[in-house]
Each structure stands twice: as C-alpha cells, then as structure tokens.
Design a protein around this motif. Structure first.
Motif, PDB file in Angstrom:
ATOM      1  N   ALA A  72      52.375  -7.401  10.027  1.00 18.74           N
ATOM      2  CA  ALA A  72      52.816  -6.457   8.996  1.00 18.74           C
ATOM      3  C   ALA A  72      54.317  -6.609   8.747  1.00 18.74           C
ATOM      4  O   ALA A  72      55.059  -7.141   9.575  1.00 18.74           O
ATOM      5  CB  ALA A  72      52.511  -5.031   9.427  1.00 18.74           C
ATOM      6  N   THR A  73      54.766  -6.117   7.623  1.00 19.87           N
ATOM      7  CA  THR A  73      56.193  -6.103   7.314  1.00 19.87           C
ATOM      8  C   THR A  73      56.904  -5.245   8.357  1.00 19.87           C
ATOM      9  O   THR A  73      56.440  -4.158   8.691  1.00 19.87           O
ATOM     10  CB  THR A  73      56.427  -5.509   5.911  1.00 19.87           C
ATOM     11  OG1 THR A  73      55.713  -6.300   4.961  1.00 19.87           O
ATOM     12  CG2 THR A  73      57.900  -5.486   5.561  1.00 19.87           C
TER      13      THR A  73
ATOM     14  N   ALA B 130      58.646  -7.356  13.610  1.00 15.90           N
ATOM     15  CA  ALA B 130      59.651  -7.752  14.598  1.00 15.90           C
ATOM     16  C   ALA B 130      60.504  -6.555  15.019  1.00 15.90           C
ATOM     17  O   ALA B 130      60.769  -6.366  16.216  1.00 15.90           O
ATOM     18  CB  ALA B 130      60.524  -8.875  14.054  1.00 15.90           C
ATOM     19  N   GLU B 131      60.906  -5.729  14.055  1.00 16.98           N
ATOM     20  CA  GLU B 131      61.713  -4.551  14.374  1.00 16.98           C
ATOM     21  C   GLU B 131      60.905  -3.531  15.163  1.00 16.98           C
ATOM     22  O   GLU B 131      61.414  -2.906  16.095  1.00 16.98           O
ATOM     23  CB  GLU B 131      62.261  -3.914  13.084  1.00 16.98           C
ATOM     24  CG  GLU B 131      63.287  -4.762  12.369  1.00 16.98           C
ATOM     25  CD  GLU B 131      62.664  -5.882  11.526  1.00 16.98           C
ATOM     26  OE1 GLU B 131      61.460  -5.797  11.199  1.00 16.98           O
ATOM     27  OE2 GLU B 131      63.372  -6.844  11.228  1.00 16.98           O
ATOM     28  N   THR B 132      59.637  -3.346  14.797  1.00 13.65           N
ATOM     29  CA  THR B 132      58.771  -2.412  15.527  1.00 13.65           C
ATOM     30  C   THR B 132      58.572  -2.877  16.961  1.00 13.65           C
ATOM     31  O   THR B 132      58.635  -2.075  17.899  1.00 13.65           O
ATOM     32  CB  THR B 132      57.405  -2.279  14.819  1.00 13.65           C
ATOM     33  OG1 THR B 132      57.619  -1.862  13.465  1.00 13.65           O
ATOM     34  CG2 THR B 132      56.513  -1.278  15.526  1.00 13.65           C
ATOM     35  N   ALA B 133      58.347  -4.169  17.152  1.00 15.03           N
ATOM     36  CA  ALA B 133      58.161  -4.708  18.501  1.00 15.03           C
ATOM     37  C   ALA B 133      59.436  -4.574  19.319  1.00 15.03           C
ATOM     38  O   ALA B 133      59.386  -4.217  20.505  1.00 15.03           O
ATOM     39  CB  ALA B 133      57.726  -6.164  18.422  1.00 15.03           C
TER      40      ALA B 133
ATOM     41  N   SER C  17      55.771 -15.400  14.201  1.00 13.86           N
ATOM     42  CA  SER C  17      55.357 -16.762  13.869  1.00 13.86           C
ATOM     43  C   SER C  17      54.037 -16.644  13.117  1.00 13.86           C
ATOM     44  O   SER C  17      52.970 -16.570  13.723  1.00 13.86           O
ATOM     45  CB  SER C  17      55.175 -17.600  15.143  1.00 13.86           C
ATOM     46  OG  SER C  17      54.636 -18.865  14.810  1.00 13.86           O
ATOM     47  N   VAL C  18      54.122 -16.581  11.792  1.00 10.88           N
ATOM     48  CA  VAL C  18      52.939 -16.388  10.957  1.00 10.88           C
ATOM     49  C   VAL C  18      51.962 -17.544  11.136  1.00 10.88           C
ATOM     50  O   VAL C  18      50.755 -17.343  11.237  1.00 10.88           O
ATOM     51  CB  VAL C  18      53.334 -16.225   9.470  1.00 10.88           C
ATOM     52  CG1 VAL C  18      52.110 -16.106   8.583  1.00 10.88           C
ATOM     53  CG2 VAL C  18      54.238 -15.006   9.302  1.00 10.88           C
TER      54      VAL C  18
END
Length: 123
Positions: free
Chosen positions: A62-63, A66-69, A96-97
């Motif tokens: 999801a958009t 990275a920040e959420t993780a 890494s999509v």
C-alpha cells in the motif's frame, strides 16, 4: 568480558544455532532481544501481549507502507530504547514491489559493548 550470555538464534525462526554439539553464543544479547521482538507479531506472546511488532497494520504494497513499517518497528523496539538497553536507534524501510517484500534495516548501539549493531530483514 561478556556482560551476559545469550544463545545465538536463527533470525527468522528463533531456533538456537549449534556448532557441533554446542550452542553458539551471541556476540550481543541486545541483538538477540531485538531479533526476538522483530519476529514476534504483537499480541502473540501470551506472557506479554504488548511485546512484538504490530505487523498486522503494515500492508506492504500500500501507499506509505515503508513509513508505516518504520513506525511499527520503532514502536515495537520502544521497550529496549526506553530503558536504554539500546541507544541511537535508526530504522529504515523500503518496499521491493518486484519481490513483494518490505525490506527493513535496523541499527542501534549496544551501550554495554559500545558497539553498533545492524539487523536487516524483510516482511
């Protein structure tokens, strides 16, 4: 001089590592504590339901994943930072999509060893 004895564990499974018939000693007990927290989904530890990382809030594709993780990992390791077991925590995450993975890089200083430690993993 060793300040604590800790058995080195496989980072992903938590199984103790052996060299022949002997368990391998960890070079940093704080690394083993951090690894334990990183591989434990929050709420799954019956002794301490607040222990672990709330991976369930991270949708790795999801958009803003990275920040959420990064926030989830930082929050999960808060017990170690609040009692100064680890210092100077830095967390970096990227998606890494192509591989369908969220990659994380956690670094901190073990103050008793005065050594920087680094843990890289994926979710």
């Amino acid at each position: 001089m060793t300040y604590a004895f800790t058995v080195k564990a496989d980072p992903s499974s938590g199984e103790p590592l052996f060299s022949g018939n002997s368990r391998v000693e960890s070079t940093s007990p704080q690394v083993e504590r951090a690894l334990f927290i990183l591989r434990t989904p929050r709420g799954s530890c019956l002794l301490d339901p607040d222990l672990g990382v709330e991976w369930s809030r991270v949708n790795k594709l999801a958009t803003g994943a990275a920040e959420t993780a990064k926030a989830a990992i930082t929050d999960g390791l808060r017990a170690l930072t609040s009692d100064n077991s680890i210092l100077n925590l830095t967390v970096a995450c990227e998606v890494s999509v192509a591989r369908g993975l969220l990659l994380y890089d956690v670094a901190f200083t073990d103050p008793r060893l005065d050594r920087r430690a680094r843990i890289q993993g994926s979710f």
